[in-house]
Write an enzyme that holds these catalytic residues in place. Structure first.
Site, PDB file in Angstrom:
ATOM      1  N   SER A  56      -2.922  64.909  -0.169  1.00  0.00           N
ATOM      2  CA  SER A  56      -3.745  66.098   0.072  1.00  0.00           C
ATOM      3  C   SER A  56      -4.788  66.282  -1.019  1.00  0.00           C
ATOM      4  CB  SER A  56      -2.850  67.341   0.163  1.00  0.00           C
ATOM      5  OG  SER A  56      -1.890  67.215   1.188  1.00  0.00           O
ATOM      6  N   GLY A 107       2.415  67.755  -0.124  1.00  0.00           N
ATOM      7  CA  GLY A 107       1.225  68.509  -0.483  1.00  0.00           C
ATOM      8  C   GLY A 107       0.672  68.159  -1.840  1.00  0.00           C
ATOM      9  N   HIS A 133      -2.345  68.981   4.746  1.00  0.00           N
ATOM     10  CA  HIS A 133      -0.977  68.810   4.255  1.00  0.00           C
ATOM     11  C   HIS A 133      -0.559  67.356   4.403  1.00  0.00           C
ATOM     12  CE1 HIS A 133       1.353  68.094   7.961  1.00  0.00           C
ATOM     13  NE2 HIS A 133       0.509  68.920   8.559  1.00  0.00           N
ATOM     14  N   CYS A 134       0.329  66.932   3.521  1.00  0.00           N
ATOM     15  CA  CYS A 134       1.028  65.653   3.618  1.00  0.00           C
ATOM     16  C   CYS A 134       2.514  65.980   3.526  1.00  0.00           C
ATOM     17  CB  CYS A 134       0.562  64.684   2.540  1.00  0.00           C
ATOM     18  SG  CYS A 134       0.622  65.349   0.869  1.00  0.00           S
ATOM     19  N   LEU A 135       3.329  65.043   3.081  1.00  0.00           N
ATOM     20  CA  LEU A 135       4.758  65.338   3.009  1.00  0.00           C
ATOM     21  C   LEU A 135       5.067  66.384   1.945  1.00  0.00           C
ATOM     22  CD1 LEU A 135       6.533  61.899   3.548  1.00  0.00           C
ATOM     23  CD2 LEU A 135       6.470  63.867   5.084  1.00  0.00           C
TER      24      LEU A 135
END
Length: 938
Positions: free
Chosen positions: A196, A192, A188-190
């Site tokens: 990602s 997605g 995950h990132c902020l």
């Protein structure tokens, strides 16, 4: 009214009861919790007597009631939050062992859908003790929420990760999946999306699932639409392909000197939209090492007349290099803020180890640059050029790259899946083009469209992803696409081993794309004739009128019977003739044994210009000189000897040229500009619907006898002849409206219907059916009388449709549309928006739609600002134009808007850049409002 459960009211009631009823009654009232509504001043002393024994109970009741209230409120809030997020998680299984999601938050946050507790419950229910989380964002949370199995990567926002970090994370994920078949990776990132997606795409390449970035990107788009990969992200996926190839390419460690940067033409970023005030930043990873930004007044402003921007740099870099250019502008004229702000013009990122040693120039076109999201600010042919020099000596590095001494030959792609069937399905899905990706070839060939099939320019085959491994840094000869990342001025061939993305390296399986194989000859109509090898390039001049007429009536010319039996004679109405840009050999029937029910495409049932098969000795005009019958007239038996020319859209796998006369789809439209219908070619003055297919044709010695009665009264008393099966050419007269008139014992149908009559006697009343009628070649194609043209208004009005359909397909491939009622863009602005929507972020596209027609209009922007705010913003209340009449009202509302969308308040939020764009537009509009003297609305 007093609450009997309240502690204070209960104590007061106890005192009153004791004064009135005595000690025993007071005890009973205390046990029951009753209270008396009457309090007399004479008994006030009882309250002080109660305090000694009842003070402890007073505070005990307060504490218990407060605890119950807080517990009830807390449970209600938790239930409401759970109901809000339940079943609405942003959670995607790319494969059964690779999961992508958006950022999980600890508290209730409107901007995020995933709550940490919900995600943990979901993962524990499915993958208990078998999952690890990779946090790619710089934002962190308590790792204990996921049993302390969280890897903090902290990748930067709005740029590609370092190649070192990308490779290391992929190797870590592979080792985790290798430990247990039940293990899964959660990325995950902020949001997605981009960060990602590049990690998952690199993981596909790392595990040898794909050897090129293209299928990996397509799979990501199919599984998680809207991932928003930038050109730099695609470039780094290409680097991963080079590092993990069969003969891997190892980046060199030689420093790179960037001498200067040139941008041409000058972009439009100032308020006047005629130039910009640029400065350049150079970063290595996340560290800024050089900037040309100085005092605002000392910086040069470039105009369109300058032609280009030239900024000397002379900076030496190595590794992951980022070059960003910004436009600097001052808000000194604003009373609210007096500071300098910047706007990013573009950003590019590359790895210096993939630059060939002899390279001196790097060129980037607009599709190869990041952050170019507003097309109106970039002129055509916008490009960025870096003057560079690769140093000859290697630089000592502190850390050994993770790809050194790492062998990927034993990596099995099946580790990404739980079953072989899933593996096969994923490979098939990666080979399909996603729906939201822009097509490589936007030109859409219409069904049977002739002009749409012409080669207006050379069409080059799309380069495979394998040939694009190092294409980021060399000039390619093929057409540009989003996946071709960089172009260089260096030569293609280089004897040394250091090659860029797309360059040819020793031992790399890479070669220029072979010429496409010739289109397969498929006998779609079952003719199975002999192959013909006609030299189409030998046609030097278009045929004469006599040749056209000879071919029209089934002949092949006047050169002799040898050519009459030849199947490959050039048909002037076929694209393989002189008017075609492509030449494709055709098969022609040598017998009339085609299946009478075969239909290829919609308009391929009948071709009046196809040459019918006949013996070599047959007369050219034999079909007109002998006794007509249903079995000998090619115009009356369309399925007897069908034309070998079919529409190109009948099957996409076969390259068959369309028919120039019958392939324009005019067989379904009235007023076609052609000669292919039965009525126009055989009997334009017969029945109102043409000659029935089962009726014998009168014998005549003149093939043009039918044209002699075009000016007769019978022709003048009926509307334009309807188009037949082939999409015909009606007589050249003014467009008329269809009106029902008795003609030849039948009822006339509206023009343009696909018709075939079953009546048996309509030809008995034809004025030209008698052989004594002399043909009149002096016919005048005059317009229908005015009174006649007004008769059909009550039935069917086809005049407007007729005019609209005449040239519908001529420019269909360029995006023009003749019908207003059809869906699709009807103006250049709408077509531009449609193209922008394919490449641009939806939020930025929403900003453009917001400011369209309201540029620097502070009242219009403020009154519509509620339409562009991000989801979850509740501070801003919509205002109407009536609230923005006076300058004081505008100033008040503007200040309130700035407090809502100020970028400083959105720092670290996913909508930070979005808020910045809104703020800058409002700031420009306010400056314009001040410059105009802050005039009232009226």
């Amino acid at each position: 009214m007093t609450n009997p459960k309240s502690g204070v009211a209960e104590s007061a009631g106890l005192a009153c009861s004791r004064a009135a009823a005595g000690e025993n009654r007071m005890k009973d009232s205390e046990n029951k919790g009753a209270s008396s509504p009457d309090m007399e001043p004479s008994y006030g002393g009882g309250l002080f007597d109660m305090v000694k024994g009842g003070a402890g109970r007073l505070f005990s009741n307060l504490k218990d009631n407060l605890k119950d209230t807080l517990k009830d409120t807390s449970s209600r809030v938790i239930q409401s939050v759970s109901s809000y997020t339940k079943g609405d998680l942003d959670f995607t299984y790319v494969t059964s062992r690779i999961i992508v999601m958006s950022f999980p938050v600890d508290s209730v946050d409107i901007g995020f859908r995933n709550q940490v507790d919900d995600i943990r419950s979901f993962l524990d229910s499915r993958h208990l003790d078998h999952y690890t989380v990779y946090n790619l964002s710089p934002k962190s949370y308590r790792t204990a929420k996921f049993h302390s199995r969280v890897s903090e990567c902290s990748w930067p926002i709005r740029q590609a990760p370092s190649l070192h970090n990308l490779f290391a994370v992929c190797r870590n994920m592979y080792n985790w999946l290798l430990q247990n078949p039940k293990n899964v990776c959660v990325v995950h990132c902020l949001d997605g999306r981009a960060a990602s997606s590049i990690l998952v795409g690199a993981m596909f390449i790392f595990c040898n699932l794909y050897s090129t970035p293209g299928p990996a990107v397509r799979l990501l788009y199919a599984k998680r639409p809207g991932i928003g990969l930038s050109p730099s992200h695609r470039r780094y996926l290409g680097y991963m392909c080079d590092l993990l190839a069969d003969k891997p390419y190892r980046p060199h460690f030689k420093p790179l000197t960037i001498k200067a940067i040139t941008v041409s033409p000058v972009p439009f970023f100032n308020k006047q939209r005629n130039g910009c005030r640029p400065y350049c930043d150079v970063l290595i990873g996340e560290t800024k090492i050089y900037s040309t930004c100085t005092d605002f007044e000392r910086m040069k402003e470039y105009r369109v007349q300058d032609g280009k921007i030239f900024i000397p740099l002379n900076i030496t870099v190595q590794g992951d290099v980022i070059v960003s250019m910004y436009h600097l502008r001052s808000t000194i004229g604003s009373r609210l803020q007096a500071k300098v702000t910047n706007t990013q013009i573009f950003q590019l990122q590359f790895h210096s180890g993939f630059i060939p040693l002899d390279t001196t120039v790097l060129k980037f076109t607009k599709p190869e640059l990041d952050a170019c999201d507003v097309p109106e600010k970039y002129p055509q042919l916008f490009q960025v050029t870096l003057d560079i020099e690769v140093q000859p000596q290697d630089k000592v590095i502190d850390l050994t790259p993770p790809w050194e001494h790492y062998c990927t030959k034993d990596v099995n792609p099946s580790i990404l899946f739980s079953s072989q069937q899933e593996h096969q399905d994923t490979l098939a899905l990666g080979g399909q083009a996603p729906a939201d990706l822009p097509p490589d070839h936007p030109r859409n060939l219409g069904q049977g469209g002739f002009f749409a099939s012409l080669c207006w320019q050379d069409q080059k085959s799309e380069k495979s992803r394998c040939e694009e491994d190092h294409a980021a840094l060399v000039n390619q000869e093929s057409e540009q696409s989003d996946d071709e990342l960089l172009t260089l001025s260096s030569p293609h061939g280089n004897a040394e081993g250091d090659k860029p993305h797309g360059a040819k390296k020793p031992g790399k399986k890479q070669q220029e794309p072979a010429a496409p194989p010739p289109p397969e000859e498929v006998d779609l109509l079952g003719l199975e004739g002999s192959d013909v090898s006609t030299n189409f390039s030998s046609l030097a001049a278009p045929p004469s009128n006599s040749e056209l007429l000879s071919d029209l009536f089934g002949g092949v010319g006047a050169t002799g019977p040898a050519q009459a039996g030849q199947a490959g004679v050039e048909d002037v109405f076929h694209p393989s003739g002189p008017v075609s840009a492509q030449s494709t050999p055709r098969r022609t029937a040598t017998s009339a044994s085609a299946s009478p029910t075969l239909r290829v495409g919609e308009g391929a049932t009948f071709d009046p210009f196809g040459a019918p098969a006949k013996p070599p000795g047959q007369d050219l005009l034999g079909s007109f000189l002998n006794t007509s019958s249903a079995s000998s007239d090619p115009f009356l038996q369309p399925t007897r000897s069908p034309s070998p020319t079919v529409h190109a859209s009948s099957t996409p796998a076969v390259n068959i040229q369309p028919d120039i006369a019958g392939g324009w789809d005019w067989h379904t439209k009235p007023g076609g500009f052609g000669m292919g219908s039965k009525s126009a070619a055989t009997s334009p003055t017969g029945s109102s619907h043409g000659t029935p297919t089962h009726q014998s044709k009168p014998q005549t010695l003149d093939p043009f006898a039918d044209l002699g009665t075009l000016g007769s009264s019978s022709f003048a008393s009926k509307p334009t002849t309807p188009t037949g099966l082939g999409g015909g050419f009606p007589p050249l007269s003014s467009p008329q409206k269809a009106s029902p008139q008795p003609m030849g014992g039948g009822w006339q149908q509206p023009a343009g219907y696909n018709w075939q009559q079953t009546q048996s006697k309509p030809q008995s009343s034809m004025p030209h059916s008698s052989p004594q009628n002399r043909p009149n070649y002096n016919v005048s194609f005059s317009a229908m009388p005015a009174g006649q043209s007004e008769r059909g208004k009550g039935s069917t009005n086809l005049e407007g449709k007729q005019k609209a359909a005449d040239f519908e397909d001529l420019l269909s491939s360029q995006g023009f549309n003749a019908h207003k009622d059809k869906k699709g863009p009807r103006t250049i602005a709408e077509m531009r928006k449609e193209e922008m929507a394919k490449e641009m972020d939806p939020e930025k596209l929403k900003i453009l739609e917001w400011i369209e027609g309201k540029e620097r209009n502070i009242r219009a922007l403020l009154s519509t600002m509620h339409t562009v705010l991000w989801a979850g913003e509740t501070k801003w209340k919509p205002v109407g134009m009536a609230d923005l009449v006076t300058p004081e009202q505008v100033k008040k509302v503007y200040r309130r808007a700035v407090l809502v969308v100020h970028p400083d308040k959105a720092t670290g939020q996913p909508y930070e850049q979005y808020a910045k764009m809104i703020f800058m537009e409002l700031n420009d509009a306010w400056s314009e409002f001040e410059n105009q003297g802050q005039k009232p609305l009226y």
